[in-house]
Design a protein around this motif. Structure first.
Motif, PDB file in Angstrom:
ATOM      1  N   ASP A 122      35.248  34.587  31.993  1.00  0.00           N
ATOM      2  CA  ASP A 122      33.950  35.466  31.033  1.00  0.00           C
ATOM      3  C   ASP A 122      35.428  36.168  30.240  1.00  0.00           C
ATOM      4  OD1 ASP A 122      31.330  36.872  32.506  1.00  0.00           O
ATOM      5  OD2 ASP A 122      32.287  38.036  30.850  1.00  0.00           O
ATOM      6  N   ILE A 123      34.444  37.360  29.239  1.00  0.00           N
ATOM      7  CA  ILE A 123      35.355  38.115  29.038  1.00  0.00           C
ATOM      8  C   ILE A 123      35.324  39.484  28.753  1.00  0.00           C
ATOM      9  CG2 ILE A 123      35.511  36.397  26.581  1.00  0.00           C
ATOM     10  CD1 ILE A 123      33.208  37.862  25.945  1.00  0.00           C
ATOM     11  N   ASP A 124      34.751  40.159  29.455  1.00  0.00           N
ATOM     12  CA  ASP A 124      34.001  41.280  30.028  1.00  0.00           C
ATOM     13  C   ASP A 124      35.255  41.493  31.225  1.00  0.00           C
ATOM     14  OD1 ASP A 124      32.317  43.730  30.003  1.00  0.00           O
ATOM     15  OD2 ASP A 124      32.066  42.767  32.254  1.00  0.00           O
ATOM     16  N   GLU A 125      35.747  42.889  30.632  1.00  0.00           N
ATOM     17  CA  GLU A 125      36.816  43.618  31.703  1.00  0.00           C
ATOM     18  C   GLU A 125      35.978  43.594  32.773  1.00  0.00           C
ATOM     19  OE1 GLU A 125      38.740  47.700  31.983  1.00  0.00           O
ATOM     20  OE2 GLU A 125      38.724  46.740  30.030  1.00  0.00           O
ATOM     21  N   GLN A 126      34.656  44.378  33.289  1.00  0.00           N
ATOM     22  CA  GLN A 126      33.928  44.702  34.744  1.00  0.00           C
ATOM     23  C   GLN A 126      33.977  43.008  34.982  1.00  0.00           C
ATOM     24  OE1 GLN A 126      33.843  47.226  35.941  1.00  0.00           O
ATOM     25  NE2 GLN A 126      33.681  46.916  37.799  1.00  0.00           N
ATOM     26  N   VAL A 127      33.655  42.000  34.298  1.00  0.00           N
ATOM     27  CA  VAL A 127      32.921  41.450  35.277  1.00  0.00           C
ATOM     28  C   VAL A 127      34.882  40.328  35.611  1.00  0.00           C
ATOM     29  CG1 VAL A 127      32.335  38.359  34.853  1.00  0.00           C
ATOM     30  CG2 VAL A 127      31.191  40.802  34.118  1.00  0.00           C
ATOM     31  N   VAL A 128      35.689  40.381  35.094  1.00  0.00           N
ATOM     32  CA  VAL A 128      36.393  39.160  35.596  1.00  0.00           C
ATOM     33  C   VAL A 128      37.249  40.191  36.335  1.00  0.00           C
ATOM     34  CG1 VAL A 128      39.192  38.884  34.621  1.00  0.00           C
ATOM     35  CG2 VAL A 128      37.237  38.817  33.107  1.00  0.00           C
ATOM     36  N   PHE A 129      37.432  41.645  36.693  1.00  0.00           N
ATOM     37  CA  PHE A 129      37.726  42.620  37.088  1.00  0.00           C
ATOM     38  C   PHE A 129      37.398  42.486  38.671  1.00  0.00           C
ATOM     39  CE2 PHE A 129      38.352  46.508  40.014  1.00  0.00           C
ATOM     40  CZ  PHE A 129      40.377  46.501  39.631  1.00  0.00           C
ATOM     41  N   GLU A 130      36.322  42.015  38.666  1.00  0.00           N
ATOM     42  CA  GLU A 130      36.050  42.318  40.352  1.00  0.00           C
ATOM     43  C   GLU A 130      35.135  41.075  40.508  1.00  0.00           C
ATOM     44  OE1 GLU A 130      31.837  43.857  39.670  1.00  0.00           O
ATOM     45  OE2 GLU A 130      32.636  45.698  38.934  1.00  0.00           O
ATOM     46  N   ALA A 131      35.588  40.264  39.839  1.00  0.00           N
ATOM     47  CA  ALA A 131      35.268  38.326  40.409  1.00  0.00           C
ATOM     48  C   ALA A 131      37.182  38.147  40.801  1.00  0.00           C
ATOM     49  CB  ALA A 131      35.376  37.468  39.069  1.00  0.00           C
ATOM     50  N   THR A 132      37.698  38.129  40.014  1.00  0.00           N
ATOM     51  CA  THR A 132      39.430  38.466  40.610  1.00  0.00           C
ATOM     52  C   THR A 132      39.391  39.398  42.046  1.00  0.00           C
ATOM     53  OG1 THR A 132      40.306  38.249  38.231  1.00  0.00           O
ATOM     54  CG2 THR A 132      41.689  38.837  40.500  1.00  0.00           C
ATOM     55  N   ILE A 133      39.061  40.259  41.947  1.00  0.00           N
ATOM     56  CA  ILE A 133      38.858  40.996  43.523  1.00  0.00           C
ATOM     57  C   ILE A 133      38.498  40.192  44.330  1.00  0.00           C
ATOM     58  CG2 ILE A 133      38.222  43.588  44.807  1.00  0.00           C
ATOM     59  CD1 ILE A 133      40.805  43.458  43.012  1.00  0.00           C
ATOM     60  N   ALA A 134      37.119  39.998  44.177  1.00  0.00           N
ATOM     61  CA  ALA A 134      36.146  39.146  45.395  1.00  0.00           C
ATOM     62  C   ALA A 134      36.952  37.497  45.771  1.00  0.00           C
ATOM     63  CB  ALA A 134      35.038  39.106  44.681  1.00  0.00           C
ATOM     64  N   TYR A 135      37.597  36.988  44.837  1.00  0.00           N
ATOM     65  CA  TYR A 135      38.381  35.515  45.152  1.00  0.00           C
ATOM     66  C   TYR A 135      39.558  36.301  45.529  1.00  0.00           C
ATOM     67  CZ  TYR A 135      40.418  31.620  43.456  1.00  0.00           C
ATOM     68  OH  TYR A 135      40.979  30.331  44.237  1.00  0.00           O
ATOM     69  N   VAL A 136      40.692  36.894  45.670  1.00  0.00           N
ATOM     70  CA  VAL A 136      41.368  36.274  46.512  1.00  0.00           C
ATOM     71  C   VAL A 136      40.862  38.035  48.020  1.00  0.00           C
ATOM     72  CG1 VAL A 136      43.109  37.035  44.300  1.00  0.00           C
ATOM     73  CG2 VAL A 136      42.229  39.481  45.161  1.00  0.00           C
ATOM     74  N   ILE A 165      45.193  39.259  52.287  1.00  0.00           N
ATOM     75  CA  ILE A 165      44.346  39.081  51.191  1.00  0.00           C
ATOM     76  C   ILE A 165      45.093  37.922  51.758  1.00  0.00           C
ATOM     77  CG2 ILE A 165      44.693  38.968  47.961  1.00  0.00           C
ATOM     78  CD1 ILE A 165      43.819  41.471  48.975  1.00  0.00           C
ATOM     79  N   HIS A 166      43.865  36.856  50.900  1.00  0.00           N
ATOM     80  CA  HIS A 166      43.645  35.267  50.836  1.00  0.00           C
ATOM     81  C   HIS A 166      45.134  34.754  50.596  1.00  0.00           C
ATOM     82  CE1 HIS A 166      42.170  30.719  51.543  1.00  0.00           C
ATOM     83  NE2 HIS A 166      42.516  31.715  52.032  1.00  0.00           N
ATOM     84  N   GLU A 167      46.533  34.992  50.991  1.00  0.00           N
ATOM     85  CA  GLU A 167      47.450  34.365  50.336  1.00  0.00           C
ATOM     86  C   GLU A 167      47.491  33.078  48.970  1.00  0.00           C
ATOM     87  OE1 GLU A 167      51.119  34.674  48.714  1.00  0.00           O
ATOM     88  OE2 GLU A 167      50.152  35.730  49.867  1.00  0.00           O
ATOM     89  N   PRO A 168      46.917  31.897  49.701  1.00  0.00           N
ATOM     90  CA  PRO A 168      46.275  30.883  48.576  1.00  0.00           C
ATOM     91  C   PRO A 168      45.756  31.470  47.107  1.00  0.00           C
ATOM     92  CG  PRO A 168      46.057  29.930  50.844  1.00  0.00           C
ATOM     93  CD  PRO A 168      45.976  31.597  50.883  1.00  0.00           C
TER      94      PRO A 168
END
Length: 176
Positions: free
Chosen positions: A51-65, A74-77
């Motif tokens: 995604d290109i949207d800052e909020q989407v990418v920010f939240e997805a990254t936080i959720a993933y890690v 935090i989940h190290e892998p």
């Protein structure tokens, strides 16, 4: 071919036709499925990388890690994956990935991010500063302060570097 590649290609092809509010809802639904263990955390990677949207990418990254993390850890892998996205410029919005990792306010993680701050583009620096300016935690303030000191040693300081002291001033105001 990596298993995520066809999924990303499909997302990129559909992205222009999907309204932002719909993409944000899709991310919210994916995060809920991951939290309920109905979907693998890897489903969030498409949002973080594609995604290109800052909020989407920010939240997805936080959720993933954070998925699969035990307690406050935090989940190290997953963290390694996200650092790699920054290092190799794999995300369409690398600044939002960097900002998400910085928002974890983890001094050890910040040390791992430090080598990549000079590789950020002006737009990416703007995203990081915009996100960090609301964070008054010590680890974030120190990261920004060290970044300013690093840039002070450069012969030609880029104009976007002025955003960093402004973000630091805002973090100080929030911390007070």
């Amino acid at each position: 071919m990596n298993t995520i590649t066809p999924v990303l290609i499909d997302y990129w092809q559909r992205l222009p036709g999907i309204p932002l509010d719909s993409r944000r809802r899709s991310l919210d639904e994916a995060r809920a499925r991951v939290r309920a263990d109905r979907e693998h955390p890897a489903s969030l990677v498409t949002f973080a990388l594609g995604d290109i949207d800052e909020q989407v990418v920010f939240e997805a990254t936080i959720a993933y890690v954070s998925a699969g993390a035990k307690g406050a850890r935090i989940h190290e892998p997953a963290l390694e994956d996200a650092i790699e996205w920054v290092r190799r410029s794999l995300a369409l919005n690398r600044g939002a990935v960097f900002a998400a990792l910085l928002s974890l306010a983890d001094p050890a993680l910040n040390e791992r991010l430090a080598p990549y701050r000079l590789t950020l583009t002006p737009d990416e620096i703007a995203i990081v500063c915009r996100r960090a300016s609301g964070d008054g935690r010590k680890a974030t303030r120190e990261f920004l302060r060290n970044w300013i000191e690093l840039l002070a040693g450069e012969e030609a300081v880029p104009p976007e570097a002025a955003m960093i002291p402004a973000a630091l001033a805002e973090t100080r105001a929030r911390a007070a």
